[in-house]
Design a protein around this motif. Structure first.
Motif, PDB file in Angstrom:
ATOM      1  N   PRO A 230      -4.944  29.333  25.541  1.00 31.71           N
ATOM      2  CA  PRO A 230      -5.376  28.067  24.920  1.00 31.71           C
ATOM      3  C   PRO A 230      -6.855  27.776  25.130  1.00 31.71           C
ATOM      4  O   PRO A 230      -7.451  27.016  24.359  1.00 31.71           O
ATOM      5  N   GLN A 231      -7.451  28.394  26.159  1.00 32.99           N
ATOM      6  CA  GLN A 231      -8.885  28.223  26.392  1.00 32.99           C
ATOM      7  C   GLN A 231      -9.692  29.370  25.770  1.00 32.99           C
ATOM      8  O   GLN A 231     -10.887  29.537  26.051  1.00 32.99           O
ATOM      9  N   LEU A 232      -9.042  30.175  24.926  1.00 34.09           N
ATOM     10  CA  LEU A 232      -9.662  31.276  24.186  1.00 34.09           C
ATOM     11  C   LEU A 232     -10.146  32.422  25.079  1.00 34.09           C
ATOM     12  O   LEU A 232     -11.045  33.172  24.703  1.00 34.09           O
TER      13      LEU A 232
ATOM     14  N   GLY B 233      -3.966  22.665   6.686  1.00 29.88           N
ATOM     15  CA  GLY B 233      -5.333  22.300   6.317  1.00 29.88           C
ATOM     16  C   GLY B 233      -6.364  22.759   7.322  1.00 29.88           C
ATOM     17  O   GLY B 233      -7.464  23.182   6.965  1.00 29.88           O
ATOM     18  N   SER B 234      -6.029  22.702   8.615  1.00 30.66           N
ATOM     19  CA  SER B 234      -6.978  23.109   9.654  1.00 30.66           C
ATOM     20  C   SER B 234      -7.280  24.601   9.570  1.00 30.66           C
ATOM     21  O   SER B 234      -8.424  25.025   9.782  1.00 30.66           O
ATOM     22  N   ALA B 235      -6.259  25.416   9.250  1.00 32.11           N
ATOM     23  CA  ALA B 235      -6.473  26.859   9.117  1.00 32.11           C
ATOM     24  C   ALA B 235      -7.346  27.160   7.905  1.00 32.11           C
ATOM     25  O   ALA B 235      -8.243  28.008   7.964  1.00 32.11           O
TER      26      ALA B 235
ATOM     27  N   VAL C  82     -13.915  34.657  17.753  1.00 31.80           N
ATOM     28  CA  VAL C  82     -13.088  33.842  18.650  1.00 31.80           C
ATOM     29  C   VAL C  82     -13.313  34.259  20.102  1.00 31.80           C
ATOM     30  O   VAL C  82     -13.378  33.414  21.001  1.00 31.80           O
ATOM     31  N   ALA C  83     -13.446  35.575  20.342  1.00 31.61           N
ATOM     32  CA  ALA C  83     -13.718  36.040  21.703  1.00 31.61           C
ATOM     33  C   ALA C  83     -15.051  35.486  22.206  1.00 31.61           C
ATOM     34  O   ALA C  83     -15.167  35.065  23.367  1.00 31.61           O
TER      35      ALA C  83
ATOM     36  N   ASP D 163     -11.652  23.001  17.969  1.00 31.88           N
ATOM     37  CA  ASP D 163     -10.227  23.059  17.633  1.00 31.88           C
ATOM     38  C   ASP D 163      -9.672  24.408  18.101  1.00 31.88           C
ATOM     39  O   ASP D 163      -9.239  25.242  17.316  1.00 31.88           O
ATOM     40  N   ALA D 164      -9.705  24.610  19.418  1.00 36.82           N
ATOM     41  CA  ALA D 164      -9.328  25.903  20.004  1.00 36.82           C
ATOM     42  C   ALA D 164      -7.908  26.342  19.649  1.00 36.82           C
ATOM     43  O   ALA D 164      -7.686  27.537  19.410  1.00 36.82           O
ATOM     44  N   PRO D 165      -6.902  25.440  19.590  1.00 39.84           N
ATOM     45  CA  PRO D 165      -5.557  25.907  19.227  1.00 39.84           C
ATOM     46  C   PRO D 165      -5.502  26.550  17.841  1.00 39.84           C
ATOM     47  O   PRO D 165      -4.746  27.504  17.624  1.00 39.84           O
ATOM     48  N   VAL D 166      -6.292  26.044  16.900  1.00 38.91           N
ATOM     49  CA  VAL D 166      -6.335  26.639  15.561  1.00 38.91           C
ATOM     50  C   VAL D 166      -7.121  27.949  15.597  1.00 38.91           C
ATOM     51  O   VAL D 166      -6.717  28.949  14.999  1.00 38.91           O
ATOM     52  N   ALA D 167      -8.258  27.943  16.297  1.00 34.00           N
ATOM     53  CA  ALA D 167      -9.073  29.166  16.397  1.00 34.00           C
ATOM     54  C   ALA D 167      -8.296  30.295  17.060  1.00 34.00           C
ATOM     55  O   ALA D 167      -8.454  31.468  16.709  1.00 34.00           O
TER      56      ALA D 167
END
Length: 406
Positions: free
Chosen positions: A69-71, A362-364, A239-240, A324-328
């Motif tokens: 969740p923190q990427l 929509g977020s994606a 994302v990384a 918006d880390a959960p979407v990323a």
């Protein structure tokens, strides 16, 4: 890749591609399973081109990535052994082998899929080494549960493996395309994210220069595949890279992006030392020559690398990912499925895959448009790629395809 080097062989044909073996097909199916279980996965990742030396281990059967969740990125590898004969691989040997491979490539855990018997003792030993072990029957049960009707979508499945062989055969006809193919199937996986981003953007710029709707079918397919794989891997690395921003202020993040993009294979702190030494040397010469002070000042830092012109845009893009880390976190898998379905297979996605991946949210869609805008600003996109990234998905796509009432 220079367009002037595009020589075509009269014998170029997808039929020239070598058919995948039973073992290679099983690798593709396991990679597909990993994808639908939640990982960004690839099969047949070449190791020799990265290490540039002969290796007994020519490639990784499976290489997969996941984000917290923190990427924060986690890496997994896998090995597939389909043989059942007298000389078939032994589970314990392969477990020890995989443990060593984890250390070599920096993977956090591994999975072994093997046709020969796997006892409870072997499974327990594997778990103690961070290597999960299954036989083919175990795999097929998981495949039925997780994949089902979603087989052969995006970049995954046996059909995509066959298509990739056709692309490889076409790329072999042209040196620049072959170099791009093997970069995407090997070297890019072992680069740190910022360097991978730089090289993928440069590759997409060259692909964009090559693209024209008038390409012959085989060559057009190869260009589409190279573009799709590049965008997919670019998203993974974006994302990384974003994962390093979570504890930074915006000012410090912008400075970090500029610095990391400016450096190449040599770290920036070493480049600064080299630049300082050159400044002192050049400054001494200019002073001895009685050059005006303002000119000597302008010469300071002339040898320090500069970031590319898209550094600010990249910093902004990743900062929006961070918000918006959960979407990323889900974006690399979403992009992988969407871009291959639309750009390579040239078809739209079906309902189950859209809902399973959350592509109609929509977020994606907003994040996909951000990536498309970034590529457009880098001159690293073309019309077919732009449409694949920005076209509506799901119900919106269905509505857009309806003919207006007469």
């Amino acid at each position: 890749m220079q367009s002037g080097t595009r020589a075509r062989s009269a014998g170029s044909s997808p039929s020239a591609a070598k058919a995948p073996s039973v073992g290679e097909q099983l690798e593709a199916r396991v990679s597909q399973l990993w994808f639908w279980e939640g990982f960004y996965s690839r099969y047949g990742v070449n190791l020799q081109r990265h290490y540039q030396a002969p290796l007994t281990i020519t490639d990784l059967d499976l290489f997969a990535f996941d984000f917290s969740p923190q990427l924060a990125m986690t890496k997994y590898i896998g090995e597939v052994k389909s043989g059942t004969g007298k000389n078939a691989a032994k589970p314990l040997d392969r477990i020890v082998w995989l443990r060593g491979l984890c250390e070599l490539v920096g993977a956090d855990a591994a999975e072994l899929t093997i046709a020969t018997g796997v006892t409870d003792h072997i499974r327990a030993l594997g778990r103690s080494l961070e290597v999960s072990t299954q036989n083919v029957t175990d795999f097929e049960r998981r495949e039925t549960d997780a994949v089902g009707p979603l087989a052969d979508l995006g970049s995954h499945g046996v059909k995509s493996l066959v298509l990739e062989r056709q692309v490889r055969s076409t790329c072999r006809q042209q040196q620049d395309l072959e170099r791009a193919f093997w970069f995407l199937r090997g070297e890019v996986f072992f680069l740190e994210p910022f360097l991978a981003i730089k090289q993928l953007i440069e590759l997409l710029r060259r692909i964009t220069q090559l693209w024209t709707p008038r390409l012959q079918d085989d060559e057009a397919l190869a260009i589409r595949w190279l573009a799709a794989e590049s965008v997919s891997l670019l998203t993974l690395n974006l994302v990384a890279a974003t994962g390093t921003s979570l504890t930074l202020s915006r000012e410090n993040w912008d400075a970090l992006v500029a610095e990391r993009l400016a450096e190449g294979s040599v770290p920036m702190h070493q480049m600064r030392k080299l630049s300082d030494s050159i400044d002192k040397f050049v400054g001494g010469i200019l002073a001895a020559s009685k050059v005006a002070p303002e000119i000597r000042t302008e010469a300071i830092g002339a040898f320090l690398p500069e970031p590319p012109d898209y550094a600010d845009s990249l910093a902004e893009l990743c900062w929006r990912f961070k918000s918006d880390a959960p979407v990323a976190r889900a974006l690399p898998r979403q992009m992988d499925l969407l871009i291959f379905e639309r750009l390579v297979h040239r078809r739209d996605l079906n309902g189950p895959s859209v809902s399973r991946m959350g592509l109609d949210r929509g977020s994606a869609a907003r994040m996909r448009r951000l990536v498309a805008a970034f590529l457009r600003g880098c001159d690293a996109s073309f019309d077919a790629l732009e449409k694949a990234l920005t076209g509506p998905v799901g119900a919106a796509s269905d509505e857009s395809q309806k003919k207006p009432e007469q």
